[in-house]
Write an enzyme that holds these catalytic residues in place. Structure first.
Site, PDB file in Angstrom:
ATOM      1  N   ASN A  13     -35.735 -24.019  30.681  1.00  0.00           N
ATOM      2  CA  ASN A  13     -34.361 -23.893  30.188  1.00  0.00           C
ATOM      3  C   ASN A  13     -33.501 -23.385  31.337  1.00  0.00           C
ATOM      4  O   ASN A  13     -33.542 -22.205  31.675  1.00  0.00           O
ATOM      5  CB  ASN A  13     -34.326 -22.906  29.009  1.00  0.00           C
ATOM      6  N   TRP A  14     -32.735 -24.300  31.921  1.00  0.00           N
ATOM      7  CA  TRP A  14     -31.938 -23.930  33.100  1.00  0.00           C
ATOM      8  C   TRP A  14     -30.647 -23.202  32.717  1.00  0.00           C
ATOM      9  O   TRP A  14     -29.907 -22.764  33.595  1.00  0.00           O
ATOM     10  CB  TRP A  14     -31.617 -25.188  33.919  1.00  0.00           C
ATOM     11  N   LYS A  15     -30.325 -23.125  31.465  1.00  0.00           N
ATOM     12  CA  LYS A  15     -29.095 -22.449  31.002  1.00  0.00           C
ATOM     13  C   LYS A  15     -27.873 -22.956  31.797  1.00  0.00           C
ATOM     14  O   LYS A  15     -27.823 -24.134  32.097  1.00  0.00           O
ATOM     15  CB  LYS A  15     -29.262 -20.932  31.109  1.00  0.00           C
ATOM     16  N   HIS A 106     -31.164 -21.236  20.191  1.00  0.00           N
ATOM     17  CA  HIS A 106     -31.466 -20.248  21.244  1.00  0.00           C
ATOM     18  C   HIS A 106     -30.695 -18.959  20.945  1.00  0.00           C
ATOM     19  O   HIS A 106     -29.546 -19.004  20.493  1.00  0.00           O
ATOM     20  CB  HIS A 106     -31.065 -20.814  22.614  1.00  0.00           C
ATOM     21  N   GLU A 108     -29.163 -16.918  22.734  1.00  0.00           N
ATOM     22  CA  GLU A 108     -27.856 -16.770  23.383  1.00  0.00           C
ATOM     23  C   GLU A 108     -26.771 -17.492  22.585  1.00  0.00           C
ATOM     24  O   GLU A 108     -25.633 -17.036  22.498  1.00  0.00           O
ATOM     25  CB  GLU A 108     -27.931 -17.299  24.833  1.00  0.00           C
ATOM     26  N   GLU A 179     -39.171 -16.747  20.720  1.00  0.00           N
ATOM     27  CA  GLU A 179     -38.616 -16.041  21.871  1.00  0.00           C
ATOM     28  C   GLU A 179     -38.090 -14.675  21.428  1.00  0.00           C
ATOM     29  O   GLU A 179     -36.932 -14.571  20.989  1.00  0.00           O
ATOM     30  CB  GLU A 179     -37.459 -16.840  22.471  1.00  0.00           C
ATOM     31  N   GLY A 185     -35.105 -12.822  29.725  1.00  0.00           N
ATOM     32  CA  GLY A 185     -34.352 -12.457  30.933  1.00  0.00           C
ATOM     33  C   GLY A 185     -34.441 -10.993  31.306  1.00  0.00           C
ATOM     34  O   GLY A 185     -33.673 -10.510  32.128  1.00  0.00           O
ATOM     35  N   SER A 223     -39.489 -14.218  29.577  1.00  0.00           N
ATOM     36  CA  SER A 223     -40.019 -13.760  30.866  1.00  0.00           C
ATOM     37  C   SER A 223     -41.404 -14.315  31.186  1.00  0.00           C
ATOM     38  O   SER A 223     -42.257 -13.627  31.730  1.00  0.00           O
ATOM     39  CB  SER A 223     -40.016 -12.229  30.937  1.00  0.00           C
ATOM     40  N   GLY A 245     -35.658 -17.999  33.474  1.00  0.00           N
ATOM     41  CA  GLY A 245     -35.505 -17.627  34.884  1.00  0.00           C
ATOM     42  C   GLY A 245     -36.507 -18.290  35.819  1.00  0.00           C
ATOM     43  O   GLY A 245     -36.118 -18.873  36.832  1.00  0.00           O
TER      44      GLY A 245
HETATM   45  C1  PEP Z   1     -35.000 -18.458  27.631  1.00  0.00           C
HETATM   46  O1  PEP Z   1     -33.837 -18.177  27.785  1.00  0.00           O
HETATM   47  O2  PEP Z   1     -35.308 -19.413  26.893  1.00  0.00           O
HETATM   48  C2  PEP Z   1     -36.000 -17.651  28.320  1.00  0.00           C
HETATM   49  C3  PEP Z   1     -37.200 -17.630  27.839  1.00  0.00           C
HETATM   50  O3  PEP Z   1     -35.595 -16.949  29.434  1.00  0.00           O
HETATM   51  P1  PEP Z   1     -36.507 -16.086  30.440  1.00  0.00           P
HETATM   52  O4  PEP Z   1     -37.752 -16.872  30.727  1.00  0.00           O
HETATM   53  O5  PEP Z   1     -35.670 -15.882  31.646  1.00  0.00           O
HETATM   54  O6  PEP Z   1     -36.823 -14.810  29.740  1.00  0.00           O
END
Ligand code: PEP
Length: 265
Positions: A13-15, A106, A108, A179, A185, A223, A245
């Site tokens: 997931n490049w956001k 998601h 966010e 998640e 993050g 993460s 990330g």
């Molecule tokens: C995400 O935003 O889907 C995610 C898992 O981010 P990260 O790996 O940076 O925690």
């Protein structure tokens, strides 16, 4: 119940990242990794979710990769078809551009962008109707975990949308991504045991909703990095990873995919 016969998915997931030049570099590096040391299709499905503006260019650049790397939209409109919805991209238009996958729910988007359960239900309805596969994200806050209601929250998030998902959809067009919000993050990962425990509960919940629930891939996100991927991959109900990330680095993402693929061989 183990879900270990399910081919895992590793999805980046490049956001709201990166600029196009970096995407190009990433893709070329990733292709080289796949060339040098292939990951077989039957070992692991691979996908990246770039920004909407880069979706098609990334897709075209991945077309000649040594194996399939799917492109995933990070979101979809709750409105269908085409029309006067400024700024929106419908499932119809994603399908028209041969984008077959979409992230929905998601944290966010739930927390910052107003995606309520009703909005998510509408988005899932549109995506499924257009034949897209939905990666539906669920997860609890730290406060909810500390209050001991994590499982309840996560299962409720699935129930919130389950009425628009048929048996056939569960079979062919649904992936769940667990998640925990406190792990996204932050560098904090749920322990493999905690993640497995939640995945097992999710699988049991899915099995109650549909017989096909047993075979739905349940990804872990929060993460994930090369250092913890192996341990997560070894858990019977963790069928892959949604990686934020660490997916911005082609080598790290490749190593995570390798960890999940190795578990299948
Ligand atoms: C995400 O935003 O889907 C995610 C898992 O981010 P990260 O790996 O940076 O925690």
């Amino acid at each position: 119940m183990s879900g270990s016969t399910i081919v895992p998915w590793v999805i980046g997931n490049w956001k709201m990242n990166p600029a196009w030049a970096s995407s190009q570099q990433w893709i070329e590096q990733f292709k080289q990794h796949l060339q040098q040391s292939p990951i077989l299709e039957q070992q692991c499905h691979l996908a990246v979710a770039p920004t909407a503006i880069a979706l098609n260019r990334v897709q075209v650049q991945l077309d000649n990769a040594p194996r399939t790397v799917h492109t995933v939209a990070q979101d979809v409109s709750r409105f269908s078809g085409t029309g006067a919805f400024t700024g929106e991209i419908s499932a119809t238009l994603l399908a028209d551009s041969q984008i077959g996958y979409v992230l929905i729910g998601h944290s966010e988007r739930r927390e910052l962008l107003g995606d309520t359960p009703d909005v998510l239900k509408a988005k899932i309805t549109q995506a499924l109707a257009e034949g897209l596969t939905v990666i539906y994200c669920v997860g609890e806050t730290l406060e909810q975990r500390e209050q001991g209601v994590a499982e309840q929250v996560v299962l409720q998030q699935i129930c919130d949308v389950a009425t628009v998902i048929s048996e056939q959809h569960w079979q062919n067009q649904m992936i769940i991504a667990y998640e925990p919000i406190w792990a996204i993050g932050t560098g904090k990962t749920a322990s493999a045991q905690d993640a497995q425990a939640m995945h097992e509960k999710i699988r049991a919940g899915l099995a109650q909703l549909s017989p096909a629930g047993q075979q739905v891939a349940i990804l872990y996100g929060g993460s994930v990095k090369p250092e913890n991927a192996q341990e997560l991959a070894a858990c019977p109900d963790i069928n892959g990873a949604l990686v934020g990330g660490a997916s911005l680095n082609a080598e790290s993402f490749y190593q995570i995919a390798q960890a999940f693929a190795a578990n299948q061989s």
